[in-house]
Design an enzyme around this catalytic site. Structure first.
Site, mmCIF file in Angstrom:
data_model
loop_
_atom_site.group_PDB
_atom_site.id
_atom_site.type_symbol
_atom_site.label_atom_id
_atom_site.label_comp_id
_atom_site.label_asym_id
_atom_site.label_seq_id
_atom_site.Cartn_x
_atom_site.Cartn_y
_atom_site.Cartn_z
ATOM 1 N N PRO A 89 1.051 -1.105 0.400
ATOM 2 C CG PRO A 89 0.076 -1.139 2.205
ATOM 3 C CD PRO A 89 0.666 -2.045 1.226
ATOM 4 C CD GLU B 49 -1.349 9.256 2.022
ATOM 5 O OE1 GLU B 49 -0.571 9.246 2.784
ATOM 6 O OE2 GLU B 49 -2.768 10.514 2.417
ATOM 7 C CD GLN C 130 -2.476 -0.075 5.638
ATOM 8 O OE1 GLN C 130 -2.740 0.706 4.945
ATOM 9 N NE2 GLN C 130 -2.103 -0.937 5.448
ATOM 10 C CB CYS D 204 0.697 4.951 8.905
ATOM 11 S SG CYS D 204 1.015 7.277 8.096
HETATM 12 C C1 LIG Z 1 4.764 7.254 -0.343
HETATM 13 C C2 LIG Z 1 4.597 6.028 0.192
HETATM 14 C C3 LIG Z 1 3.353 6.512 1.072
HETATM 15 C C4 LIG Z 1 2.841 5.416 2.331
HETATM 16 N N1 LIG Z 1 1.677 4.726 2.568
HETATM 17 C C5 LIG Z 1 1.100 3.556 2.760
HETATM 18 C C6 LIG Z 1 0.125 3.277 3.289
HETATM 19 O O1 LIG Z 1 -1.118 3.950 2.954
HETATM 20 N N2 LIG Z 1 -0.020 1.811 3.894
HETATM 21 C C7 LIG Z 1 0.936 1.687 4.916
HETATM 22 O O2 LIG Z 1 0.970 0.412 5.273
HETATM 23 N N3 LIG Z 1 2.113 1.793 4.217
HETATM 24 C C8 LIG Z 1 2.425 2.988 3.878
HETATM 25 N N4 LIG Z 1 3.608 3.038 3.230
HETATM 26 C C9 LIG Z 1 4.967 2.288 3.624
HETATM 27 C C10 LIG Z 1 5.044 0.343 2.389
HETATM 28 O O3 LIG Z 1 3.778 0.099 2.561
HETATM 29 C C11 LIG Z 1 6.462 0.497 2.372
HETATM 30 O O4 LIG Z 1 5.882 -0.563 4.256
HETATM 31 C C12 LIG Z 1 7.632 0.786 2.627
HETATM 32 O O5 LIG Z 1 7.548 1.799 1.559
HETATM 33 C C13 LIG Z 1 9.120 0.346 3.255
HETATM 34 O O6 LIG Z 1 8.682 -0.748 1.433
HETATM 35 P P1 LIG Z 1 10.039 -0.723 0.253
HETATM 36 O O7 LIG Z 1 11.022 -0.431 0.795
HETATM 37 O O8 LIG Z 1 9.095 -1.751 -1.036
HETATM 38 O O9 LIG Z 1 8.918 0.685 -0.471
HETATM 39 C C14 LIG Z 1 3.852 4.204 1.829
HETATM 40 C C15 LIG Z 1 5.398 4.122 1.419
HETATM 41 C C16 LIG Z 1 5.221 5.541 0.805
HETATM 42 C C17 LIG Z 1 6.189 5.638 0.296
#
Ligand SMILES: Cc1cc2nc3c(=O)[nH]c(=O)nc-3n(C[C@H](O)[C@H](O)[C@H](O)COP(=O)(O)O)c2cc1C
Length: 315
Positions: free
Chosen positions: A9, A11, A70, A100
């Site tokens: 997810p 946002e 979510q 978050c």
């Molecule tokens: C711009 C942005 C928005 C995010 N929005 C959410 C969200 O809505 N819900 C959530 O559980 N995590 C959210 N995350 C966290 C990501 O789901 C993920 O846990 C985090 O980016 C680490 O994983 P990655 O290194 O593969 O990006 C967000 C991360 C970013 C960078």
């Protein structure tokens, strides 16, 4: 155990358009919607349809990949009622956000702040589990802690004891934000202690990162966010369905398709913003010098952005 890859997810980044594009590319078993903040009262159905239009299509993307919704909040009974509602609207699963890091969210008793109280996580998960039918999966997504990692196992157990079937762990605390590294070594004890599925998340950008995360954590199931945007072939590479990343021309075709889908936003400004956001992340894989992004950074017209991209770049 079957190896799975879930699209994270995100946002403002992973909306229905991005989910459509990336699940058509393939490699993904599941998507999770952007968080829907539930704070004071039940939300109208229109909010859920906005965050997850796939609800109107059997809760799946056009490529047939399920999208779990979510929810984020701190009030167990309101979350339980909301979960019941979103399942009635067609959600094939409910995920709970305990990760978050945003100050505004944490100040209002939601997201990662709840990691300070494992008993509250337990209460929320068990209220939601009780509220939805048994066949609907309930999962949670957490970080390793709020200020420090002292409660990471307590929180993981709290989620399992609450009745969740799956726990995704973004291997960093709230305080660590998005700063590398992700602490994959903390995932192994969680996986060893819990009986439920544990999904590894954080800082997987390349097949090499994936291999390292797999070997350090021992996990077979993964969630990828920014890496999936920066390298659209990554999920397929993780599954062994591709041996290298896409050529730039393939990525360009995805951008053109994305631009067409974004027309639904009815705003050139927002469309240009989304395109630039994606191109910026793609630069990490395809344009390490940053020259490509520098060329389009100031452009406001989406079609102009795509035209500039059409020029050969060093990929
Ligand atoms: C711009 C942005 C928005 C995010 N929005 C959410 C969200 O809505 N819900 C959530 O559980 N995590 C959210 N995350 C966290 C990501 O789901 C993920 O846990 C985090 O980016 C680490 O994983 P990655 O290194 O593969 O990006 C967000 C991360 C970013 C960078």
């Amino acid at each position: 155990m079957k190896q799975t890859v879930t699209l994270a997810p995100m946002e403002g980044v992973v909306d229905q358009f991005m989910r459509d594009i990336l699940t058509r590319v393939g490699g993904f078993d599941l998507c999770v919607s952007e968080f829907v903040r539930v704070s004071q009262e039940l939300l109208p159905a229109s909010v859920y349809y906005r965050y997850c239009p796939e609800l109107l299509d059997g809760g799946k993307t056009a490529a047939g990949v399920p999208v779990h919704v979510q929810l984020m909040g701190g009030d167990a009974s309101l979350l339980a009622e909301s979960a019941e509602q979103v399942v009635a609207l067609g959600a094939p699963g409910v995920d709970l956000n305990f990760g978050c890091p945003a100050k505004t969210v944490n100040r209002r008793d939601a997201g990662a702040t709840l990691l300070q109280w494992p008993d509250r996580l337990n209460k929320i998960v068990s209220a939601v589990r009780k509220a939805v039918p048994d066949h609907i999966p309930v999962s949670a997504k957490m970080r390793l802690g709020f200020q420090d990692k002292s409660l990471y196992l307590d929180n993981a157990h709290a989620v399992e004891d609450g009745g969740a079937g799956k726990l995704t762990v973004h291997a960093r605390t709230k305080l660590e934000g998005y700063k590398p590294p992700a602490h994959w070594e903390y995932l192994a004890p969680i996986r060893e202690e819990l009986k439920i599925r544990v999904i590894a998340n954080g800082e997987i950008w390349t097949p090499d990162d994936f291999k390292a995360c797999k070997s350090i954590s021992g996990c077979e199931e993964f969630m990828i966010g920014r890496g999936a945007i920066a390298r659209p072939s990554l999920a397929k590479e993780m599954k062994g369905e591709l041996t290298d990343k896409f050529q730039w021309s393939d990525v360009e075709a995805l951008l053109i398709h994305y631009n067409q889908l974004l027309l639904e936003m009815k705003s050139d400004h927002r469309r240009a913003g989304r395109l630039k956001q994606w191109i910026k992340l793609l630069s990490r894989t395809y344009d390490p010098t940053g020259a490509l992004f520098a060329n389009i950074r100031k452009l406001q017209d989406p079609d102009h952005i795509l035209k500039v991209l059409g020029k050969p770049i060093a990929a």
